[in-house]
Design a protein around this motif. Sequence first.
Motif, PDB file in Angstrom:
ATOM      1  N   LEU A 520       0.830  -1.208   0.000  1.00 61.42           N
ATOM      2  CA  LEU A 520       0.000   0.000   0.000  1.00 61.42           C
ATOM      3  C   LEU A 520       0.862   1.255   0.000  1.00 61.42           C
ATOM      4  O   LEU A 520       0.540   2.254  -0.644  1.00 61.42           O
ATOM      5  CB  LEU A 520      -0.931  -0.003   1.211  1.00 61.42           C
ATOM      6  CG  LEU A 520      -2.057  -1.054   1.187  1.00 61.42           C
ATOM      7  CD1 LEU A 520      -2.824  -1.045   2.503  1.00 61.42           C
ATOM      8  CD2 LEU A 520      -3.007  -0.765   0.028  1.00 61.42           C
ATOM      9  N   ALA A 521       1.975   1.188   0.757  1.00 65.96           N
ATOM     10  CA  ALA A 521       2.860   2.353   0.798  1.00 65.96           C
ATOM     11  C   ALA A 521       3.451   2.630  -0.580  1.00 65.96           C
ATOM     12  O   ALA A 521       3.533   3.788  -1.023  1.00 65.96           O
ATOM     13  CB  ALA A 521       3.976   2.118   1.821  1.00 65.96           C
ATOM     14  N   GLN A 523       2.067   1.792  -3.360  1.00 68.07           N
ATOM     15  CA  GLN A 523       0.969   2.240  -4.218  1.00 68.07           C
ATOM     16  C   GLN A 523       0.680   3.732  -3.999  1.00 68.07           C
ATOM     17  O   GLN A 523       0.474   4.488  -4.952  1.00 68.07           O
ATOM     18  CB  GLN A 523      -0.269   1.400  -3.934  1.00 68.07           C
ATOM     19  CG  GLN A 523      -1.464   1.758  -4.809  1.00 68.07           C
ATOM     20  CD  GLN A 523      -2.683   0.887  -4.512  1.00 68.07           C
ATOM     21  OE1 GLN A 523      -2.605  -0.018  -3.696  1.00 68.07           O
ATOM     22  NE2 GLN A 523      -3.783   1.184  -5.162  1.00 68.07           N
ATOM     23  N   GLN A 524       0.662   4.143  -2.705  1.00 68.40           N
ATOM     24  CA  GLN A 524       0.411   5.556  -2.405  1.00 68.40           C
ATOM     25  C   GLN A 524       1.517   6.444  -2.965  1.00 68.40           C
ATOM     26  O   GLN A 524       1.276   7.544  -3.468  1.00 68.40           O
ATOM     27  CB  GLN A 524       0.290   5.751  -0.888  1.00 68.40           C
ATOM     28  CG  GLN A 524      -0.979   5.130  -0.304  1.00 68.40           C
ATOM     29  CD  GLN A 524      -1.037   5.265   1.214  1.00 68.40           C
ATOM     30  OE1 GLN A 524      -0.112   5.807   1.831  1.00 68.40           O
ATOM     31  NE2 GLN A 524      -2.117   4.776   1.817  1.00 68.40           N
ATOM     32  N   MET A 527       0.911   6.887  -6.600  1.00 67.70           N
ATOM     33  CA  MET A 527      -0.213   7.787  -6.872  1.00 67.70           C
ATOM     34  C   MET A 527       0.176   9.234  -6.619  1.00 67.70           C
ATOM     35  O   MET A 527      -0.243  10.151  -7.334  1.00 67.70           O
ATOM     36  CB  MET A 527      -1.416   7.399  -6.015  1.00 67.70           C
ATOM     37  CG  MET A 527      -1.988   6.011  -6.369  1.00 67.70           C
ATOM     38  SD  MET A 527      -3.331   5.502  -5.287  1.00 67.70           S
ATOM     39  CE  MET A 527      -4.571   6.684  -5.781  1.00 67.70           C
ATOM     40  N   THR A 528       0.993   9.470  -5.571  1.00 64.83           N
ATOM     41  CA  THR A 528       1.458  10.827  -5.285  1.00 64.83           C
ATOM     42  C   THR A 528       2.316  11.353  -6.433  1.00 64.83           C
ATOM     43  O   THR A 528       2.206  12.500  -6.866  1.00 64.83           O
ATOM     44  CB  THR A 528       2.263  10.838  -3.978  1.00 64.83           C
ATOM     45  OG1 THR A 528       1.440  10.344  -2.929  1.00 64.83           O
ATOM     46  CG2 THR A 528       2.746  12.257  -3.647  1.00 64.83           C
ATOM     47  N   ASP A 533      -4.630  12.486  -5.268  1.00 63.44           N
ATOM     48  CA  ASP A 533      -4.651  12.496  -3.803  1.00 63.44           C
ATOM     49  C   ASP A 533      -4.914  11.088  -3.316  1.00 63.44           C
ATOM     50  O   ASP A 533      -6.018  10.569  -3.480  1.00 63.44           O
ATOM     51  CB  ASP A 533      -5.755  13.439  -3.316  1.00 63.44           C
ATOM     52  CG  ASP A 533      -5.705  13.601  -1.797  1.00 63.44           C
ATOM     53  OD1 ASP A 533      -4.897  12.883  -1.156  1.00 63.44           O
ATOM     54  OD2 ASP A 533      -6.476  14.412  -1.283  1.00 63.44           O
ATOM     55  N   PRO A 534      -3.926  10.433  -2.698  1.00 59.50           N
ATOM     56  CA  PRO A 534      -4.134   9.049  -2.272  1.00 59.50           C
ATOM     57  C   PRO A 534      -5.189   8.915  -1.204  1.00 59.50           C
ATOM     58  O   PRO A 534      -5.911   7.948  -1.147  1.00 59.50           O
ATOM     59  CB  PRO A 534      -2.749   8.625  -1.764  1.00 59.50           C
ATOM     60  CG  PRO A 534      -2.039   9.895  -1.412  1.00 59.50           C
ATOM     61  CD  PRO A 534      -2.555  10.921  -2.340  1.00 59.50           C
ATOM     62  N   ILE A 535      -5.295   9.952  -0.314  1.00 57.13           N
ATOM     63  CA  ILE A 535      -6.269   9.840   0.789  1.00 57.13           C
ATOM     64  C   ILE A 535      -7.673   9.912   0.233  1.00 57.13           C
ATOM     65  O   ILE A 535      -8.557   9.123   0.563  1.00 57.13           O
ATOM     66  CB  ILE A 535      -6.039  10.952   1.831  1.00 57.13           C
ATOM     67  CG1 ILE A 535      -4.637  10.794   2.437  1.00 57.13           C
ATOM     68  CG2 ILE A 535      -7.107  10.915   2.893  1.00 57.13           C
ATOM     69  CD1 ILE A 535      -4.268  11.897   3.420  1.00 57.13           C
ATOM     70  N   SER A 537      -8.674   9.381  -2.845  1.00 58.85           N
ATOM     71  CA  SER A 537      -8.966   8.207  -3.675  1.00 58.85           C
ATOM     72  C   SER A 537      -9.272   7.003  -2.826  1.00 58.85           C
ATOM     73  O   SER A 537     -10.194   6.249  -3.096  1.00 58.85           O
ATOM     74  CB  SER A 537      -7.767   7.915  -4.591  1.00 58.85           C
ATOM     75  OG  SER A 537      -7.498   9.019  -5.424  1.00 58.85           O
ATOM     76  N   SER A 538      -8.493   6.863  -1.746  1.00 56.51           N
ATOM     77  CA  SER A 538      -8.714   5.705  -0.878  1.00 56.51           C
ATOM     78  C   SER A 538     -10.042   5.812  -0.177  1.00 56.51           C
ATOM     79  O   SER A 538     -10.786   4.837  -0.074  1.00 56.51           O
ATOM     80  CB  SER A 538      -7.567   5.603   0.136  1.00 56.51           C
ATOM     81  OG  SER A 538      -7.789   4.558   1.037  1.00 56.51           O
TER      82      SER A 538
END
Length: 711
Positions: A520-521, A523-524, A527-528, A533-535, A537-538
Amino acid sequence: MSENMIELINKIQDAFTTIGGNESLDLPQIITVGEQSSGKSSVLEHIVQRDFLPRGSGIVTRRPLVLQLVTIRNNAEAYDYAEFLHLPQQKFFDFNDVRAEIVRETDRVAGSNKGISRTPIHLKIYSKNVLNLTIIDLPGLTKIPLGDQPHDIDAQIRQLVLDYISKVNSIILAVTPANTDLANSDSLKLARQVDPTGKRTIGVLTKLDLMDAGTHALDVLTGKSFPLKLGFIGLVNRSQQDIITNKSLDDAVKSEQLFFQSHPSYRNMSQRCGSLFLSKQLNQILVNHIREKLPDLRSKLSTLIGQTQHELSQYGDPAFAGSIHRGSLILKLLTMFSTEFVSSIDGTSSHISTKELSGGARIYFIFNSIFGTALDSIQPCANLTDQDIRTAIRNSTGPRCSLFVPEMAFDLLVRPQIRLLEAPSLRCVNLAYEELSKICHTCGSKEISRFPKLHTKLVEVVSELLQERAGPSSEYVESLIAIECAYINTNHPDFPGAAGALEEMQKKHKEMEKSEKKRLARQQMMMTMNGSDPITSSSMGTRTHRSMSISSVTSSSSPPKDSFLNYFFNGKNEGSKPSGLSQLLSVEEDAGLEKHFASSVSVMHHEMQQDMKLKSTDKDDKEVELIRYLITSYFNIIRKSIQDLVPKAIMHLLVNFTRETVQNRLVSSLYREELFDQLLKEDPAIASERERCKAMLDIYKNVFTLISDAM
C-alpha cells in the motif's frame, strides 16, 4: 613355402564357411572391384584360363564369388576340375556346368529379379595352369538400375564392395578399362576412399587395344599419373567377337602377348604386362601379404581360442549328464541358478547391463525414485475444500457452539487423507515383485539352457515362491496404512498441535500484514508521483465499497412485502400491519393455506442451506485455516513414516526372504530322482552348437599350430 601360405589361408576360409566361423578374423585375400563391362570377368578367366563365369547384359555377378585356385601337382589329377563348397564331394570337369551351377546357385539365394545377395559362393578350381591364389569377385559397380533391378541397386553394390575392401588385410584389385577417363574410375575412387595411400591397391588396365589411335597408357602403367605402391598392370581382353567365335583362352593369351611385344609404346615393358604376369604378380603379392600378416593372425587366433574355450565350457560336458552323475549335475545347476539369482539382486553378477538399470539397482530405483515421487505428488489436503472442512467442524459440534476447534473434526478429516498413501504403497510392492520375476526369467547360463525343461521348472519354482511372498507383503503394507488410521497420535513429537499451529499462523499473518502495508505504501507513493490524492482516492474507494456492500446486504435480507412469512409471524413482528390470519383467510381457504405453508417451509429450508454455504464468519475462516494446517502437518509426518517403512517391509518380507530361501526351495522341489530323466533332456540345438563350437576350437588350434610352424 608360398604354396603352403595360400593353402593355409584357404583352409581357414573353408573352415569358417562350413562351420560358420568368426568373421572377425580378417583373412588376407584379393578383392576384385570394377564397373560393369570393365572386363573384370575376362580378367579372372584369363588368370584361370577357363571359360567359367556367366555372361550377359546387366548384373551378371550378383553374389560374391570366392575363387580358390589350386595348382595340380605332378602325378595328381590329369584334368582340370572344379568343386563347390555347397556341393561337397562333387567334381565338375565340364566348365560349362560350372557356369550353369553359378547361375543356379545365384538364383536360389538372390532370386531371379537381378537383386544381389551378400552370401558368397565358394568355388575351387584345380589346374596345372594356375598358381595358388584366392580372389573374391564382387558384383560390378553400376549407376542406373536396368529392367527389374531394385531401384537402389547401385547403393547396395557400393556398400557391399566397401564392406569387403575396408578390411585392412585385403588386397584391392581395381579393374578399369583403358579407353575411359581414369579420373572417373569408380573402382579407383572406392579404393582410394579406404586405402588413401595406395598401399594395398593394385590397378589393372583392361582393353588397351581399344584405345584411340596414337594414344597409350604409359603414364598410368609406369605410375606417373596415378601412383600405387603395387602398380598398374595392362591387359588385353578377348573381344565380343572372339567370345562369339569361341576363341580359346590359350589363343587369347598368345594374342595378348603378341600385342604387347609388337606395340611401339609397350614393347619395352611387355614382360610386365598381360594375364600371365598378372597371375604371377598376384600370387607373389598375396604370399608376401600373408607372411606379413601372420603375426597378427596368430595373435588374433590366440584370443579366439580363449573365447571359444570359454564358450564351450558354458555348454557343459555331455558325459557329465550320464546316469552316474545326474544327481551331482542337478545340484550343480540348481546352485548355479540360485547363485545367479542372488547375485543379480546383490549387484555382483558378471553379466551386469551397462544399458539399463536391472536387478537390485532397479529395486533401489523403485524405492527411492518411483515410490518417493508418487508419495510426494500427493497433496495433504487433496480433494478437501474449505466447505468440506467447515461442514465437518459444524457436524462435530452438534447443536452447540464450540469455543475451540473440535478434535473430532480433525480425526474425521485426516483419516481419508492418510488412506491416499495406500495405492502408491501397494504399487511399490507390485513393482518390486515384477522386477524379481524379471530377474528370475533372465537367469540361466548356457549350461542351464542346454536343458530347456529344467530351466522351465527353475523359473516356475522361483515364480511360485515370489507369488507366495507377494501376498503377505501387500497385506502388511495395507496394515501399515490401517495402523496409521487406527490411532491419530496428536502427541507425536513432530506434530505442532493447536497451540503451535496458531503461533505459526500468527507469524504468517503478521508477515502478510507487513507485506500488504509495504504494498500500500508503494501504491500511495506511485499515486502521489502521478499527481492524485491518495487519501481522497482511498476514502472514495472505501465509501463506494461500503455503500455497495450495505445495499447488497439490505436488498438480499429484506423479504417481499406480502410474503407468506410476514402474515404468518404477524403477531411477533413489530411495526407490521395489524391484520392476522383471520383477516386474510376464510374457512374455505384452509386447504390452500396448508399447501402454501408446506411449499414455503421447503423454500425456507433451501435458503437456510444456501446461507450455511455462503455465509461464514471470521472465526469460521480461522478454524478452517487451522484445521488445514494441522492436517498438512500430520499428513507429512505419516508420509515420511510410510516412505521409510514400506521399502523396509518389502525388503524383509519379499526380497530378502526370497534370496535366502530360493536355493532350499529349488532343491526340495526339483532334486528328485524320478524327475532326473525329464529335467536332463538336452536341447538338440544346444548339442549341435556345442559340436560346432568344439569343431571351431579344433580348427583354431590346428591353424594356430600351422601359423606358428610357418613363422
